[in-house]
Design a protein around this motif. Sequence first.
Motif, PDB file in Angstrom:
ATOM      1  N   PRO A 109       4.804   2.933  10.775  1.00 24.10           N
ATOM      2  CA  PRO A 109       4.028   2.120   9.508  1.00 24.10           C
ATOM      3  C   PRO A 109       3.494   2.947   8.367  1.00 24.10           C
ATOM      4  O   PRO A 109       3.072   2.374   7.587  1.00 24.10           O
ATOM      5  N   GLU A 110       3.445   4.317   8.738  1.00 26.44           N
ATOM      6  CA  GLU A 110       3.016   5.075   7.452  1.00 26.44           C
ATOM      7  C   GLU A 110       4.050   5.695   6.645  1.00 26.44           C
ATOM      8  O   GLU A 110       3.696   6.654   5.936  1.00 26.44           O
ATOM      9  N   GLN A 111       5.328   5.560   7.006  1.00 22.81           N
ATOM     10  CA  GLN A 111       6.432   6.111   6.431  1.00 22.81           C
ATOM     11  C   GLN A 111       7.343   5.182   5.745  1.00 22.81           C
ATOM     12  O   GLN A 111       7.418   3.642   6.123  1.00 22.81           O
ATOM     13  N   LEU A 112       8.262   5.441   4.881  1.00 19.16           N
ATOM     14  CA  LEU A 112       9.365   4.586   4.309  1.00 19.16           C
ATOM     15  C   LEU A 112      10.615   5.263   4.903  1.00 19.16           C
ATOM     16  O   LEU A 112      10.566   6.338   4.949  1.00 19.16           O
ATOM     17  N   ASN A 113      11.700   4.079   5.149  1.00 17.85           N
ATOM     18  CA  ASN A 113      12.967   4.508   5.425  1.00 17.85           C
ATOM     19  C   ASN A 113      13.940   3.403   5.106  1.00 17.85           C
ATOM     20  O   ASN A 113      13.478   2.515   4.670  1.00 17.85           O
TER      21      ASN A 113
ATOM     22  N   ILE B 170       8.115   8.880  -2.233  1.00 22.01           N
ATOM     23  CA  ILE B 170       8.248  10.328  -2.489  1.00 22.01           C
ATOM     24  C   ILE B 170       8.655  10.992  -1.226  1.00 22.01           C
ATOM     25  O   ILE B 170       9.342  11.954  -1.291  1.00 22.01           O
ATOM     26  N   ASP B 171       7.769  10.763  -0.003  1.00 16.81           N
ATOM     27  CA  ASP B 171       7.768  11.585   1.048  1.00 16.81           C
ATOM     28  C   ASP B 171       9.184  11.249   1.556  1.00 16.81           C
ATOM     29  O   ASP B 171       9.848  12.095   2.227  1.00 16.81           O
ATOM     30  N   MET B 172       9.863  10.056   1.491  1.00 16.37           N
ATOM     31  CA  MET B 172      11.030   9.793   2.054  1.00 16.37           C
ATOM     32  C   MET B 172      12.244  10.445   1.378  1.00 16.37           C
ATOM     33  O   MET B 172      12.955  11.029   2.071  1.00 16.37           O
ATOM     34  N   VAL B 173      12.318  10.556   0.122  1.00 19.47           N
ATOM     35  CA  VAL B 173      13.296  11.346  -0.757  1.00 19.47           C
ATOM     36  C   VAL B 173      13.193  12.771  -0.124  1.00 19.47           C
ATOM     37  O   VAL B 173      14.200  13.229  -0.161  1.00 19.47           O
ATOM     38  N   LEU B 174      12.191  13.380   0.069  1.00 16.80           N
ATOM     39  CA  LEU B 174      11.763  14.661   0.379  1.00 16.80           C
ATOM     40  C   LEU B 174      12.385  14.980   1.920  1.00 16.80           C
ATOM     41  O   LEU B 174      12.787  15.950   2.086  1.00 16.80           O
TER      42      LEU B 174
ATOM     43  N   ASP C 210       0.663  -1.291   0.010  1.00 19.61           N
ATOM     44  CA  ASP C 210       0.239  -0.015   0.050  1.00 19.61           C
ATOM     45  C   ASP C 210       0.881   1.365  -0.050  1.00 19.61           C
ATOM     46  O   ASP C 210       1.744   1.268   0.898  1.00 19.61           O
ATOM     47  N   ASN C 211       0.411   2.170  -0.959  1.00 20.55           N
ATOM     48  CA  ASN C 211       0.990   3.515  -0.969  1.00 20.55           C
ATOM     49  C   ASN C 211       2.548   3.632  -1.013  1.00 20.55           C
ATOM     50  O   ASN C 211       3.232   4.657  -0.452  1.00 20.55           O
ATOM     51  N   LEU C 212       2.853   2.805  -1.921  1.00 17.99           N
ATOM     52  CA  LEU C 212       4.331   2.496  -2.122  1.00 17.99           C
ATOM     53  C   LEU C 212       4.892   4.004  -2.629  1.00 17.99           C
ATOM     54  O   LEU C 212       5.978   4.643  -2.234  1.00 17.99           O
ATOM     55  N   ALA C 213       4.424   4.359  -3.850  1.00 18.23           N
ATOM     56  CA  ALA C 213       4.644   5.699  -4.444  1.00 18.23           C
ATOM     57  C   ALA C 213       4.800   6.925  -3.793  1.00 18.23           C
ATOM     58  O   ALA C 213       5.866   7.504  -3.513  1.00 18.23           O
ATOM     59  N   PRO C 214       3.683   7.201  -3.011  1.00 19.17           N
ATOM     60  CA  PRO C 214       3.781   8.766  -2.343  1.00 19.17           C
ATOM     61  C   PRO C 214       4.589   8.468  -0.925  1.00 19.17           C
ATOM     62  O   PRO C 214       5.134   9.232  -0.723  1.00 19.17           O
ATOM     63  N   MET C 215       4.662   7.165  -0.394  1.00 15.52           N
ATOM     64  CA  MET C 215       5.515   6.995   0.868  1.00 15.52           C
ATOM     65  C   MET C 215       6.802   7.065   0.195  1.00 15.52           C
ATOM     66  O   MET C 215       8.057   7.596   0.962  1.00 15.52           O
TER      67      MET C 215
END
Length: 283
Positions: A172-176, A97-101, A90-95
């Motif tokens: 759980p709502e972010q990528l790292n 983009i949020d990570m690199v920002l 779920d939400n791989l793409a927006p997560m």
Amino acid sequence: MPFAAHTYTLIFLGKCGLAFPPAPALCSRKSQVDCSESPPWNTTEPSFRKTTKGTAEQILYPINILRNVAIESATTHYVLPSDIELYPSDNLAPMFIDMVLRHPMLMNAEPPKAFVVSIYEVKEGTEPPRRKSELVEMLRNETALPFHKTICPTCHHVPKAQEWTNEAPRDPEQLNVFHVAQREGDFKNWEPIFIGTRFDPPYEETLTWEGQKDKRTQMYALCVLGYRFLILDNAFLVHKPGIKNYTIDTWRDGLVAEQNHYISTFLTSRLVSIYGQKEECTI
């Protein structure tokens, strides 16, 4: 002398996203999704490969041509050249983009980076997991396992895979980034699918899906060029349900032998001439 029958596959590089107004016949797509329809993994339609395998009009699946066309057609900087039967969490793409920002240094060109999205497969009849917590539970009850574990375990043997399973994401709502690895040593045959850019080395278009090792030549190039493989802590891909097991297939085994010979006798020397050579980098 009679002519041999040939079947050709035409692949058009369409620039649908750049045309205004877009051509409806070329670029039409559903604007709405009917949730009452059967999900794609339950479809009864035969796959492209099954309909052509072993027929007189033999068509080998040009997977690397399709990957390169998809990458070249993308209008974004980052791309995920995933296979059609791999479903993202779920939400791989927006997560992403949020990570690199949040961490702009990840966008630095040096060292070059590949953001690895680990792959899993699940038993037929099960619902593909959408979140890491669901995937971990399925791994523990053995309804899920690492991709191609019974066919080619080294191909998708991810560094620190067990630690990845045991460690919950920071948020759980972010990528790292969970771990930074390189394709060498015990992982010299690793063939990850990853989020990269449109400027990464292309896939070798003379290789086919049926002949296997279709990603190995690109992996060699990335290894020689010093790419770092950044394993994401809260993202994954799941193959269409059904565990793959090796079965004897003389038709495909012959293609695998031919492609291996082609790689070793021709492609390897060509790649060395283009990208150079490092002792720890293999195809």
